[in-house]
Structures are given as structure tokens and as C-alpha cells.
Scaffold this motif. Structure first.
Motif, mmCIF file in Angstrom:
data_model
loop_
_atom_site.group_PDB
_atom_site.id
_atom_site.type_symbol
_atom_site.label_atom_id
_atom_site.label_comp_id
_atom_site.label_asym_id
_atom_site.label_seq_id
_atom_site.Cartn_x
_atom_site.Cartn_y
_atom_site.Cartn_z
ATOM 1 N N VAL A 322 48.827 176.844 132.389
ATOM 2 C CA VAL A 322 48.962 177.161 130.969
ATOM 3 C C VAL A 322 49.881 176.148 130.280
ATOM 4 O O VAL A 322 49.552 175.601 129.217
ATOM 5 C CB VAL A 322 49.515 178.594 130.785
ATOM 6 N N TYR A 323 51.024 175.888 130.905
ATOM 7 C CA TYR A 323 52.001 174.956 130.345
ATOM 8 C C TYR A 323 51.396 173.565 130.180
ATOM 9 O O TYR A 323 51.572 172.903 129.144
ATOM 10 C CB TYR A 323 53.214 174.921 131.271
ATOM 11 N N ALA A 324 50.656 173.109 131.200
ATOM 12 C CA ALA A 324 50.040 171.778 131.150
ATOM 13 C C ALA A 324 48.987 171.700 130.045
ATOM 14 O O ALA A 324 48.901 170.700 129.321
ATOM 15 C CB ALA A 324 49.410 171.445 132.499
ATOM 16 N N GLU A 325 48.198 172.747 129.907
ATOM 17 C CA GLU A 325 47.158 172.733 128.870
ATOM 18 C C GLU A 325 47.766 172.746 127.472
ATOM 19 O O GLU A 325 47.246 172.112 126.553
ATOM 20 C CB GLU A 325 46.214 173.924 129.062
ATOM 21 N N ILE A 326 48.874 173.470 127.302
ATOM 22 C CA ILE A 326 49.545 173.484 126.002
ATOM 23 C C ILE A 326 50.093 172.102 125.681
ATOM 24 O O ILE A 326 49.913 171.577 124.572
ATOM 25 C CB ILE A 326 50.673 174.540 125.990
ATOM 26 N N LEU A 327 50.758 171.472 126.670
ATOM 27 C CA LEU A 327 51.284 170.131 126.458
ATOM 28 C C LEU A 327 50.168 169.141 126.148
ATOM 29 O O LEU A 327 50.278 168.316 125.240
ATOM 30 C CB LEU A 327 52.055 169.666 127.701
ATOM 31 N N MET A 328 49.082 169.222 126.909
ATOM 32 C CA MET A 328 47.966 168.301 126.708
ATOM 33 C C MET A 328 47.341 168.503 125.332
ATOM 34 O O MET A 328 46.953 167.537 124.664
ATOM 35 C CB MET A 328 46.914 168.493 127.802
ATOM 36 N N GLY A 329 47.265 169.751 124.903
ATOM 37 C CA GLY A 329 46.720 170.025 123.572
ATOM 38 C C GLY A 329 47.553 169.392 122.479
ATOM 39 O O GLY A 329 47.025 168.797 121.539
ATOM 40 N N PHE A 330 48.880 169.476 122.599
ATOM 41 C CA PHE A 330 49.751 168.840 121.617
ATOM 42 C C PHE A 330 49.633 167.323 121.687
ATOM 43 O O PHE A 330 49.618 166.637 120.656
ATOM 44 C CB PHE A 330 51.203 169.261 121.845
ATOM 45 N N ILE A 331 49.569 166.774 122.913
ATOM 46 C CA ILE A 331 49.459 165.327 123.071
ATOM 47 C C ILE A 331 48.204 164.802 122.387
ATOM 48 O O ILE A 331 48.214 163.766 121.718
ATOM 49 C CB ILE A 331 49.463 164.949 124.571
ATOM 50 N N HIS A 332 47.080 165.528 122.544
ATOM 51 C CA HIS A 332 45.819 165.105 121.940
ATOM 52 C C HIS A 332 45.620 165.688 120.537
ATOM 53 O O HIS A 332 44.556 165.502 119.940
ATOM 54 C CB HIS A 332 44.644 165.508 122.844
ATOM 55 N N ARG A 333 46.616 166.410 120.071
ATOM 56 C CA ARG A 333 46.590 167.030 118.736
ATOM 57 C C ARG A 333 45.404 167.972 118.572
ATOM 58 O O ARG A 333 44.841 168.132 117.495
ATOM 59 C CB ARG A 333 46.578 165.943 117.656
ATOM 60 N N ASP A 334 45.061 168.637 119.679
ATOM 61 C CA ASP A 334 43.980 169.619 119.680
ATOM 62 C C ASP A 334 44.616 171.003 119.519
ATOM 63 O O ASP A 334 44.768 171.769 120.480
ATOM 64 C CB ASP A 334 43.192 169.532 120.993
ATOM 65 N N TYR A 335 44.990 171.332 118.295
ATOM 66 C CA TYR A 335 45.743 172.551 118.050
ATOM 67 C C TYR A 335 44.898 173.806 118.251
ATOM 68 O O TYR A 335 45.442 174.864 118.569
ATOM 69 C CB TYR A 335 46.349 172.514 116.640
ATOM 70 N N ARG A 336 43.598 173.682 118.064
ATOM 71 C CA ARG A 336 42.727 174.834 118.322
ATOM 72 C C ARG A 336 42.787 175.207 119.802
ATOM 73 O O ARG A 336 42.887 176.391 120.152
ATOM 74 C CB ARG A 336 41.287 174.496 117.918
ATOM 75 N N ARG A 337 42.771 174.185 120.680
ATOM 76 C CA ARG A 337 42.841 174.471 122.114
ATOM 77 C C ARG A 337 44.200 175.049 122.490
ATOM 78 O O ARG A 337 44.291 175.972 123.297
ATOM 79 C CB ARG A 337 42.559 173.196 122.928
ATOM 80 N N VAL A 338 45.264 174.530 121.882
ATOM 81 C CA VAL A 338 46.602 175.072 122.147
ATOM 82 C C VAL A 338 46.646 176.547 121.757
ATOM 83 O O VAL A 338 47.179 177.388 122.497
ATOM 84 C CB VAL A 338 47.677 174.284 121.373
ATOM 85 N N TRP A 424 56.026 162.691 123.541
ATOM 86 C CA TRP A 424 54.632 162.980 123.871
ATOM 87 C C TRP A 424 53.982 161.821 124.621
ATOM 88 O O TRP A 424 53.252 162.030 125.588
ATOM 89 C CB TRP A 424 53.850 163.291 122.590
ATOM 90 N N GLU A 425 54.233 160.587 124.189
ATOM 91 C CA GLU A 425 53.649 159.442 124.883
ATOM 92 C C GLU A 425 54.223 159.305 126.297
ATOM 93 O O GLU A 425 53.535 158.897 127.225
ATOM 94 C CB GLU A 425 53.912 158.152 124.088
ATOM 95 N N THR A 426 55.494 159.629 126.451
ATOM 96 C CA THR A 426 56.130 159.556 127.768
ATOM 97 C C THR A 426 55.568 160.619 128.704
ATOM 98 O O THR A 426 55.372 160.374 129.899
ATOM 99 C CB THR A 426 57.654 159.739 127.626
ATOM 100 N N ALA A 427 55.303 161.793 128.172
ATOM 101 C CA ALA A 427 54.798 162.896 128.993
ATOM 102 C C ALA A 427 53.319 162.747 129.343
ATOM 103 O O ALA A 427 52.856 163.284 130.358
ATOM 104 C CB ALA A 427 55.010 164.221 128.258
ATOM 105 N N LYS A 428 52.584 162.013 128.529
ATOM 106 C CA LYS A 428 51.122 161.967 128.652
ATOM 107 C C LYS A 428 50.613 161.623 130.048
ATOM 108 O O LYS A 428 49.775 162.357 130.593
ATOM 109 C CB LYS A 428 50.563 160.977 127.626
ATOM 110 N N PRO A 429 51.061 160.531 130.715
ATOM 111 C CA PRO A 429 50.500 160.210 132.027
ATOM 112 C C PRO A 429 50.758 161.286 133.080
ATOM 113 O O PRO A 429 49.902 161.545 133.932
ATOM 114 C CB PRO A 429 51.194 158.893 132.394
ATOM 115 N N VAL A 430 51.925 161.941 133.017
ATOM 116 C CA VAL A 430 52.247 162.982 134.000
ATOM 117 C C VAL A 430 51.348 164.196 133.789
ATOM 118 O O VAL A 430 50.787 164.753 134.738
ATOM 119 C CB VAL A 430 53.730 163.395 133.890
ATOM 120 N N VAL A 431 51.197 164.605 132.540
ATOM 121 C CA VAL A 431 50.388 165.790 132.237
ATOM 122 C C VAL A 431 48.917 165.519 132.530
ATOM 123 O O VAL A 431 48.216 166.362 133.104
ATOM 124 C CB VAL A 431 50.584 166.230 130.777
ATOM 125 N N GLU A 432 48.432 164.348 132.154
ATOM 126 C CA GLU A 432 47.029 164.003 132.425
ATOM 127 C C GLU A 432 46.749 163.995 133.921
ATOM 128 O O GLU A 432 45.694 164.453 134.371
ATOM 129 C CB GLU A 432 46.697 162.642 131.817
#
Length: 507
Positions: A322-338, A424-432
């Protein structure tokens, strides 16, 4: 214990802030509204004479917090890493709370050691230094083992710390109960549960055997993490009030100028701190829960060394997804998915509107992108998040409190080394990477395999389980009702199918 007598402790808290001059400094640093400042000063002034004087040599807020005790000091440690919330000047003052508190006498430390070991300190250590660091709950000495000649760190609890901590937490519980009674709307945030969660976490710091075990587990989890080291405990010399651990030399992470002078790339270190924390939380579900500058050093070769494992966080596999999907949604600015993830996880009541919640999340997330840290007011951002969660009925998740708090602390550490870091850019590779390995097709296959193995172990017991289920549902000399028979048939089919899947995957 949580009776009205705790009101005295809370009054002295406000009085101490007023007497030391911390009230005005704190309200100005937090940019409190003028009306709130006026009310706070009027409420605090009559009781000023009741406050603790503290150490006049310390800055006002630090002076007040150290005078009030360990629980307050813990709060100050968190705020010291957030200059964007409390201001650069106040953050610098609060950093004194991390590892430079006044130590207690070395004779008291040796007395504790002798009591724990049942023999004099001189029979175990050939050298035993004055305190090299003093924190809210314990202090550390450097020592040399007679048996091996190795240099170790010896951590000793402060005398009377258990009683002092219990007094502070007891007052916090009283305050939480009062808030819930006076403000029914606050019950959504479950303040009593939050204090209980905090109490359990910090109480773990009062038994150093648990900290030694945490250090050992953390070292095993991170053994292959490049550029990261965890000192190992010396088990035979560790007890409830004493922990002995390998000595690791390094520069404090709270001194960026010293790191630069030593030739370290502080920007790279800031990035690595944030990525390591996310990796530990998502990959292992076990992370350092007090990762401020005072608990981090940089070795000569650039490795990050972590200390102080009294507070460690754990999150289960589902929560990590859940936490990873929320972070990924913010990173990709997919607020509907978040928004959808919040609903799927049960964080938001189902009667709320997912579209409206997604719009509210967009208003939270969009200001972050395209800005550096200095342009973002985290205080205002957190205030708006509170409004959003209150409007949509999101209850406080006690299991995520430590994760959220530590994320704030680690981000603050990274920003102290690189003020322009983009979280967000720093977190992106870890979350992906986590999403790819655990939430995508590979993760589904891994989950199915794990489920199949569990079912396989219960395979031989399926007939007995079915018999017990029938006996519970059907009384003697009674025939099952049609609906009951259908339900049992469905259960049988599921169990048989599961057993087949398990055997197929295991074979």
C-alpha cells in the motif's frame, strides 16, 4: 495514575516554556497566528513562576525541553531535523538534543556496570573513557576489552530514567484523554492510541537487550547494502541497562562542513540516506525508527554508519504494498490511483467520493513538483493534509505513525546535506524497483507460491478440518439446510482447488 494530578505536569510544561522564554521563540519559529500567540502568552504568564529554570547556558527552547525530561527531548530531536517547519535558527538549537546533552557522572555509570556484571569494571575493561555522547535516555563511553584488546562502545542507561519517562508519558495520556473528552472531533485521530504507540516504542529503549537484538537483526538485513554499516553487539556483556557494541569511527552527519572538508560528497550522502531508508522500509519491512543526524556517522571511506537501535519500525507485507503504491502514485502524479489505494486499504470510509478525494490529493501533491526544498513550506503542506484527512474521515493509522515520522526525519537529514534535494525524484528508483519485484507479475507469482506452500503443509489435515466444519454446522440427527450445504460445498471446492494448486506448484 492518569488522574487530574497530571494537570500539574501540563501546567508546569507551559510555565517552563514561558519562564525560559521558549514560548515566544517557539511560536514565532512555527509562524503561529497572532491570535494564538496572544492567547498562549496570556495563559502562560500567570504560571511563569511554576516553570523549571533549566540550564541558562542553553538556548530558550532547548533549555525548556531539557528541563522537562526525556519524552520532550525525543520530540525536540525530531523537530531538529525540520528547519522548514521550525526555522533554521531553532533547528540548529535543537540539534544539541541529539548527542550533546549534559552527561551524568562516570562513577554512576561504573556503578551500574558493576551492578549488572556482578564484578568491578576494571576486571572487564582495561580502559574506560569519560562520556563521549549523552542522549535523553543513555550515554556512551569508549572502552577497551581486556580479553581481546578491541575498542568497544558501552551504552549505559541514565539513573532513574525509567521513572522519569513514566511520569512524562503518564501526563501525555492524561492530555490525550482530556482532548478526546473536550473535542469529540479529535477522536478520529485516536490521540490515546497514538500516545500508547509512542510509549511502546520508546519503552523498548529502556531495555538495552532489545536494542542489541535490533542491532543484530538490522545488521543481518543490511549486510549486502553498499556503503552502509551497522556495528554488532557484544552479547556476553550486554544486559537490560548496559549494551556493549563494536566501535565504529566516523564524522557526525550533523556537521556538513566537516564532511566537505574531509572530501565527502554531501549531496550523494544525502541521496543515499533517503534511498537506504526507503529500501529498508519497503524491502525488509524493518527500519531504523530514529534516524536523525545524531545517530548517523560517515566513515573515512564514505560508508554511512548507523547507531542507536532503541526504536525500530516494522510494517507487514500488505502495508508495504500500500505504502509503495501511494508513493508511486504521487511520483507519477496519478492522484486517482493514490485515492483508490486509500479506499482499497480501508484508510478512507467507503461512503466518501473517490473523485473528490483524488482532487484533494492533487492539491496536496502538485505544489511539490518543480520546486526545491526551500520553496516548499512543509508546515503549510502538513496543515493542508490535516484538513483533507479530516474532511474525508481518514482515521489515524497507528501502525504507520513511526514510518511517517521517520520519513519526515530522514527527509530532514537529507535536506540538511542538500537543501535542494527533490524527495520524489530521489525516491523514484527505490519505489519502482520494489513495485517491479513485489507488486507486479513477479510479486503475484511469489505470493501464490508462498500461499501454496502454506496450504501444502495443511494438506494432510484437510479431511479432519472438513469433518470439524461439518460437525459445527450440522447438529446430530439434523440435515443441513440447502444454504448450509451449498456453503459447505463451496468450502470443499475451494479447499480441494487450493490443495491442487499447492501440489502443482510444489511439484
Amino acid at each position: 495514575m492518569r488522574g487530574p494530578h497530571n494537570l500539574w505536569r501540563l501546567i508546569r510544561t507551559g510555565a517552563t516554556f514561558e519562564r525560559t522564554g521558549a514560548m515566544r521563540v517557539a511560536l514565532e519559529a512555527m509562524e503561529a497566528p497572532p491570535r494564538l500567540r496572544l492567547v498562549a502568552r496570556i495563559m502562560g504568564w500567570p504560571f511563569k513562576w511554576l516553570g523549571y529554570a533549566g540550564d541558562p547556558a542553553l538556548p530558550p527552547v532547548t533549555r525548556a525541553i531539557t528541563a522537562l525530561g526525556p519524552a520532550y527531548i525525543k520530540l525536540g530531536q525530531v523537530l531538529s531535523t525540520r528547519p522548514d517547519v521550525v526555522g533554521e535558527e531553532l533547528a540548529n538549537q535543537l540539534r544539541v538534543l541529539q548527542d550533546r546533552l549534559p552527561p551524568f557522572d562516570i562513577a554512576l555509570a561504573k556503578a551500574t556496570l558493576a551492578e549488572e556484571y556482578g564484578r568491578p569494571v576494571e576486571e572487564i575493561f582495561s580502559e574506560f573513557s569519560e562520556p563521549v555522547a549523552a542522549a535523553s535516555i543513555a550515554q556512551v563511553h569508549s572502552a577497551r576489552l581486556i580479553e581481546t584488546g578491541e575498542t568497544v562502545a558501552v551504552k549505559v542507561l541514565r539513573p532513574g530514567i525509567e521513572k522519569a519517562f513514566k511520569r512524562d508519558i503518564d501526563a501525555f495520556h492524561f492530555a490525550a484523554d482530556m482532548i478526546e473528552r473536550l473535542s469529540p472531533a479529535s477522536r478520529r485521530l485516536r490521540p490515546s492510541d497514538v500516545i500508547k504507540h509512542f510509549e511502546d516504542l520508546v519503552a523498548g529503549e529502556l531495555d538495552l537487550r532489545l536494542e542489541a537484538a535490533a542491532a543484530s537483526q538490522f545488521a543481518a538485513n543490511t549486510e549486502k547494502d553498499a556503503g552502509f554499516r551497522v556495528p554488532l553487539p557484544v552479547w556476553q556483556l550486554s544486559s537490560r541497562r548496559v549494551m556493549v557494541i563494536d566501535w565504529a569511527e566516523g564524522l557526525p552527519m550533523g556537521d556538513p562542513e566537516a564532511l566537505k572538508a574531509a572530501g565527502h560528497d554531501v549531496t550523494a550522502i544525502g541521496t543515499r540516506v533517503l534511498q537506504l531508508f526507503l529500501s529498508h522500509a519497503l524491502r525488509d519491512g524493518y527500519f531504523h525508527g530514529d534516524m536523525h543526524q545524531g545517530n548517523l556517522k560517515v566513515a573515512e571511506n564514505g560508508d554511512i554508519i548507523a547507531f542507536d537501535f532503541g526504536i525500530m519500525g516494522q510494517i507487514d507485507q500488505y502495508t508495504r504494498h500500500v505504502y509503495a503504491e501511494i508513493l508511486m502514485g504521487f511520483i507519477h502524479r496519478d492522484y486517482r490511483r493514490v485515492a483508490e489505494v486509500h479506499f482499497e486499504a480501508g484508510y478512507i470510509p467507503p461512503d466518501q467520493d473517490v473523485v473528490q478525494f483524488a482532487l484533494a490529493l492533487r492539491a496536496v501533491g502538485e505544489p511539490i513538483f518543480g520546486m526545491n526544498a526551500k520553496q516548499i513550506s512543509m508546515a503549510r503542506l502538513l496543515a493542508y493534509l490535516f484538513e483533507v484527512t479530516e474532511r474525508f474521515g481518514m482515521a489515524t493509522r497507528t501502525e504507520l505513525i513511526l514510518l511517517q515520522r521517520t520519513m519526515v526525519v530522514v527527509e530532514g537529514v537529507a535536506r540538511s546535506l542538500n537543501p535542494g534535494i527533490n524527495m520524489w525524484e530521489t525516491a523514484k528508483p527505490v519505489v519502482e524497483s520494489y513495485i517491479r519485484e513485489n507488486v507486479g507479475p513477479r510479486g503475484i507469482l511469489r505470493d501464490l507460491t508462498r500461499t501454496a506452500r502454506v496450504l501444502g503443509r495443511f494438506g494432510p489435515q484437510l479431511p479432519e478440518l472438513m469433518q470439524k466444519a461439518l460437525e459445527r454446522q450440522v447438529q446430530p440427527e439434523e440435515k443441513p439446510e440447502p444454504k448450509t450445504a451449498q456453503a459447505l460445498g463451496a468450502v470443499s471446492a475451494v479447499l480441494i482447488l487450493a490443495a491442487g494448486v499447492a501440489l502443482g506448484l510444489l511439484i
